[in-house]
Design a protein around this motif. Structure first.
Motif, PDB file in Angstrom:
ATOM      1  N   LEU B 285       0.853  -1.187   0.000  1.00 28.16           N
ATOM      2  CA  LEU B 285       0.000   0.000   0.000  1.00 28.16           C
ATOM      3  C   LEU B 285       0.886   1.233   0.000  1.00 28.16           C
ATOM      4  O   LEU B 285       1.923   1.248   0.675  1.00 28.16           O
ATOM      5  CB  LEU B 285      -0.862   0.025   1.261  1.00 28.16           C
ATOM      6  N   GLU B 286       0.487   2.235  -0.736  1.00 27.82           N
ATOM      7  CA  GLU B 286       1.245   3.487  -0.657  1.00 27.82           C
ATOM      8  C   GLU B 286       0.328   4.690  -0.842  1.00 27.82           C
ATOM      9  O   GLU B 286      -0.645   4.657  -1.596  1.00 27.82           O
ATOM     10  CB  GLU B 286       2.400   3.508  -1.664  1.00 27.82           C
ATOM     11  N   ALA B 287       0.650   5.764  -0.113  1.00 25.93           N
ATOM     12  CA  ALA B 287      -0.102   7.014  -0.229  1.00 25.93           C
ATOM     13  C   ALA B 287       0.673   7.933  -1.158  1.00 25.93           C
ATOM     14  O   ALA B 287       1.902   8.071  -1.036  1.00 25.93           O
ATOM     15  CB  ALA B 287      -0.242   7.656   1.146  1.00 25.93           C
ATOM     16  N   ALA B 293       4.938   9.158  -4.301  1.00 23.61           N
ATOM     17  CA  ALA B 293       4.612   8.312  -3.146  1.00 23.61           C
ATOM     18  C   ALA B 293       5.368   8.819  -1.921  1.00 23.61           C
ATOM     19  O   ALA B 293       6.592   8.763  -1.866  1.00 23.61           O
ATOM     20  CB  ALA B 293       5.016   6.874  -3.440  1.00 23.61           C
ATOM     21  N   PHE B 294       4.628   9.346  -0.949  1.00 18.79           N
ATOM     22  CA  PHE B 294       5.292   9.910   0.242  1.00 18.79           C
ATOM     23  C   PHE B 294       5.190   8.984   1.446  1.00 18.79           C
ATOM     24  O   PHE B 294       5.810   9.218   2.471  1.00 18.79           O
ATOM     25  CB  PHE B 294       4.725  11.297   0.573  1.00 18.79           C
ATOM     26  N   MET B 295       4.396   7.936   1.325  1.00 15.94           N
ATOM     27  CA  MET B 295       4.329   6.978   2.433  1.00 15.94           C
ATOM     28  C   MET B 295       4.031   5.587   1.875  1.00 15.94           C
ATOM     29  O   MET B 295       3.105   5.424   1.080  1.00 15.94           O
ATOM     30  CB  MET B 295       3.226   7.392   3.405  1.00 15.94           C
ATOM     31  N   LYS B 296       4.836   4.618   2.292  1.00 17.74           N
ATOM     32  CA  LYS B 296       4.661   3.247   1.794  1.00 17.74           C
ATOM     33  C   LYS B 296       4.548   2.285   2.965  1.00 17.74           C
ATOM     34  O   LYS B 296       5.112   2.533   4.040  1.00 17.74           O
ATOM     35  CB  LYS B 296       5.863   2.841   0.941  1.00 17.74           C
ATOM     36  N   ALA B 297       3.811   1.206   2.714  1.00 19.90           N
ATOM     37  CA  ALA B 297       3.732   0.159   3.740  1.00 19.90           C
ATOM     38  C   ALA B 297       5.129  -0.437   3.928  1.00 19.90           C
ATOM     39  O   ALA B 297       5.831  -0.707   2.952  1.00 19.90           O
ATOM     40  CB  ALA B 297       2.761  -0.921   3.293  1.00 19.90           C
ATOM     41  N   ASP B 298       5.501  -0.627   5.184  1.00 20.57           N
ATOM     42  CA  ASP B 298       6.861  -1.058   5.481  1.00 20.57           C
ATOM     43  C   ASP B 298       6.815  -2.125   6.587  1.00 20.57           C
ATOM     44  O   ASP B 298       6.339  -1.852   7.699  1.00 20.57           O
ATOM     45  CB  ASP B 298       7.665   0.176   5.932  1.00 20.57           C
TER      46      ASP B 298
END
Lengths: 395, 324
Positions: B285-287, B293-298
């Motif tokens: 998932l990524e925002a 993309a400034f935020m990714k599932a990690d």
């Protein structure tokens, strides 16, 4: 469980604090004394509707020969033109064309009498009026101008002050009636001036003021302001009746239970001892004199009760304030000499019922509380049943 | 930084700006797509729906002229706001949303369990917000054309639970009332009070309960496809663990189930980014904002949040000797 108890205690304390705050803030919670008896006590007068004042003196509430501005609303939403009438005497006004009665009566208006359908409306009370009944409530309509005269001599002049403080000349289309656009958003003020001529060695000058709030209509083009007027308009009317607001913020409606303060000034200087009369539609009158600052205040009383005990916030009543002053100012005009000058200024007010007359906070709090309890109970029961069902399945 | 903590900070700042902004001469305009209630005496901005309803209360021929241009201009400003940050207005800015989030925190503190609607019920109630949106457009039009009584003026504002609640933060109790002017006003203001009661109760059962029925969310969802703010899912990386669904305050099932659709900003999504934070699969998932993309599932960050950051192992005596 412990946390729930702490939470409940906090909520209780919060509720107590709120109640304390509410009771300590009189501006928000103090019940305005809207009843007439209270108002009389407050104003130091002892009079009944249409009665005579108990206090003898020069300042009496009897006023004759005055001109006033009456506002009639345009019809329909999005109206562009404002309609004002300049009237001679005749306050309280009779119901106008767009005045109607629904479940209750309009504040301060006389209750319409029930008439048999066959009776001619003109014959009813000898008044040129028509009335009709409608399903679901009484409704009454009367012909405009059948009551209260639009009566203005040709030399009456009218001005409009916009929220930008621009002054515009208004022309009366028919004697005493004017319609004009109010293109800006904010408080508009209308001034009228009439030179009443010389009668019995007294020159009479009539001034009338009316303020209304407009939400603006940009479709109407802004008119160029009057720069110099006709010689009279050199800035402000010489005899002024001004509404004063305690917090300096102008409002477009006045509510019952409020103190209405006015300032009287002549040539910009406050006048002491000027007799000011407030009149209501039912005929209640009160007279007071101005103090050193030229100020006088009246308690806005409530005049009408509805059958249901609650008012509609949309209904308004007309109140009139009249200030009169005689000055030993001699002169000559049109070959007539005069020894004194009589100034008379009127200001029309639209009074709406106070918030407490059409709303209920206690009912709202009760309803919110009931909803919380009912919904909480419903959720608890649902959860309990679900748990019981799960336990049965497990067994 | 923890995204949810950042969100809380942003929400708090937005709350102060929108509720108390007027006291500091701040005015963000009156076309904001959020519940910056116009009934708050000195607010820092106004809710779009207030002006929108009043603008619609006009005779139809007027929309052919100046009034139509004014309406289009207002919708244009709203659309601009909606395109820029999309539903983040609801998740990150809405003052009423913040109150619901705080009530949820209180519920967590009190250790009260959540309840969930069944999937069928959830689907059925989803349409309520669209019905409300339709009514808040049709009723003012009816008023403007003389079909409906003026007592229905601004119907949504009269029944909005934010109207009695938000002015309380400035000590103004005047809106917490039932208006007895007429039957419509009584019904609408009564509905607002009942919704206030429901908000407090249901917050202990379901997160953001009232947002599911909010016509503002329905209005904003019209701009989902063109919004710069988006949420992407890479279905091939998803293991369908269900973490995202459990974390989602709006209980959006698609976020777990969908594998083919890449943009996951659905009707109910408020872009709170809890799903991205809760996802244990790398980059599933990524925002994104404007394609970036400034935020990714990690997975690592997920584990850190679950168990705290891994502590360094203490050196053994042999290692200490070696170091010396």
């Amino acid at each position: 469980m412990k946390r729930i108890l702490v939470f409940t205690a906090c909520m209780g304390l919060g509720g107590l604090a709120t109640a304390h705050f509410a009771s300590a803030n009189p501006a928000r919670t103090k019940m305005p004394m809207v009843h007439e008896k209270m108002a009389m006590k407050h104003s130091g007068m002892d009079m009944k509707h249409g009665g005579k004042p108990a206090r003898a003196g020069r300042c009496t509430p009897m006023i004759r020969d005055y001109y006033w501005l009456d506002y009639s609303r345009g019809m329909g939403m999005g109206r562009r033109m404002r309609v004002l009438h300049f009237k001679h005497n005749g306050f309280p006004p009779k119901p106008s064309a767009n005045m109607r009665w629904g479940g209750g009566m309009r504040m301060g208006s006389p209750m319409p009498e029930k008439k048999p359908a066959a009776q001619s409306p003109v014959a009813a009370g000898g008044r040129d009026a028509s009335s009709r009944s409608m399903a679901g409530g009484r409704r009454m309509a009367m012909r405009p101008n059948a009551h209260g005269r639009d009566d203005a001599p040709a030399n009456a002049a009218f001005w409009l002050e916009t929220p930008d403080k621009d002054i515009h000349r208004i022309d009366a289309q028919t004697p005493g009636k004017m319609s004009f656009p109010a293109p800006q958003w904010g408080l508009h003020k209308v001034f009228a001036y009439l030179d009443g001529g010389v009668k019995a060695d007294v020159r009479r000058k009539h001034f009338a003021f009316y303020s209304f709030y407009s939400h603006g209509d940009k479709a109407v083009e802004k008119q160029p302001p009057v720069l110099d007027g006709n010689g009279y308009w050199e800035g402000k009317p010489e005899f002024q009746l001004t509404r004063i607001y305690a917090d300096g913020r102008q409002r477009y409606s006045t509510q019952t239970g409020q103190q209405a303060k006015f300032r009287i000034s002549l040539h910009g200087k406050p006048l002491k001892g000027v007799c000011v009369v407030m009149m209501t539609q039912k005929g209640w009158r009160n007279a007071r004199t101005t103090d050193e600052n030229g100020e006088v205040s009246f308690f806005i009383i409530k005049e009408a009760e509805t059958a249901g005990g609650r008012e509609s916030r949309r209904r308004s009543a007309k109140y009139l304030v009249v200030a009169r002053h005689m000055e030993a100012y001699a002169g000559e005009i049109d070959g007539k000499r005069y020894a004194d000058t009589r100034y008379l200024a009127t200001m029309g007010l639209r009074v709406r019922p106070s918030q407490l007359e059409w709303e209920s906070k206690s009912m709202a709090f009760l309803m919110a509380g009931f909803t919380v309890v009912a919904a909480g109970a419903a959720i608890a029961i649902r959860r309990h049943r679900r748990r019981a069902a799960n336990n049965t399945k497990g067994a | 930084m923890d995204v949810q903590r950042l969100r809380l900070i942003v929400q708090s700042i937005a709350f102060i700006l929108l509720i108390y902004g007027g006291l500091f001469a701040i005015d963000l305009g009156n076309r904001l797509p959020t519940f910056a209630c116009a009934y708050v005496p000195d607010n820092g901005g106004g809710c779009f729906l207030v002006g929108f309803q009043h603008m619609l209360s006009r005779p139809l021929p007027q929309f052919m002229g100046e009034q139509g241009i004014r309406l289009l201009k207002a919708i244009g400003i709203f659309a601009l706001w909606a395109v820029v940050i999309n539903k983040a207005w609801c998740g990150w800015i809405c003052p009423f949303g913040l109150l619901q989030d705080l009530l949820t925190k209180l519920r967590t503190w009190l250790s009260i369990d959540l309840s969930r609607f069944s999937w069928i019920a959830h689907k059925r109630y989803k349409s309520v917000k669209y019905i409300l949106l339709a009514l808040l457009i049709l009723i003012p039009l009816g008023i403007g054309n003389g079909l409906i009584s003026r007592d229905w003026t601004a119907p949504f504002c009269q029944m909005c639970p934010a109207r009695p609640i938000l002015p309380l933060f400035q000590g103004d109790v005047s809106e917490f009332m039932i208006d007895f002017t007429s039957i419509p006003t009584m019904l609408l203001t009564g509905a607002a009070i009942i919704l206030v009661g429901l908000m407090f109760t249901t917050a202990f059962v379901k997160r953001r309960f009232l947002c599911s029925y909010c016509p503002m969310l329905a209005f904003l969802s019209l701009f989902d496809k063109v919004g710069l703010f988006s949420l992407k899912k890479y279905g091939d990386l998803c293991t369908r663990c269900g973490n995202c669904f459990r974390a989602c305050p709006m209980e959006i099932r698609e976020i777990e189930e969908e594998k083919s659709i890449k943009n996951l900003v659905t009707q109910d999504c408020i872009l709170c980014l809890r799903c991205v934070e809760a996802c244990p699969e790398n980059q599933a998932l990524e925002a994104r904002f404007a394609g970036f993309a400034f935020m990714k599932a990690d997975a690592k960050a997920f584990l850190n949040r679950q168990h705290g950051s891994p502590a360094k192992p203490k050196p053994t005596p042999a290692q200490k000797k070696k170091n010396k």
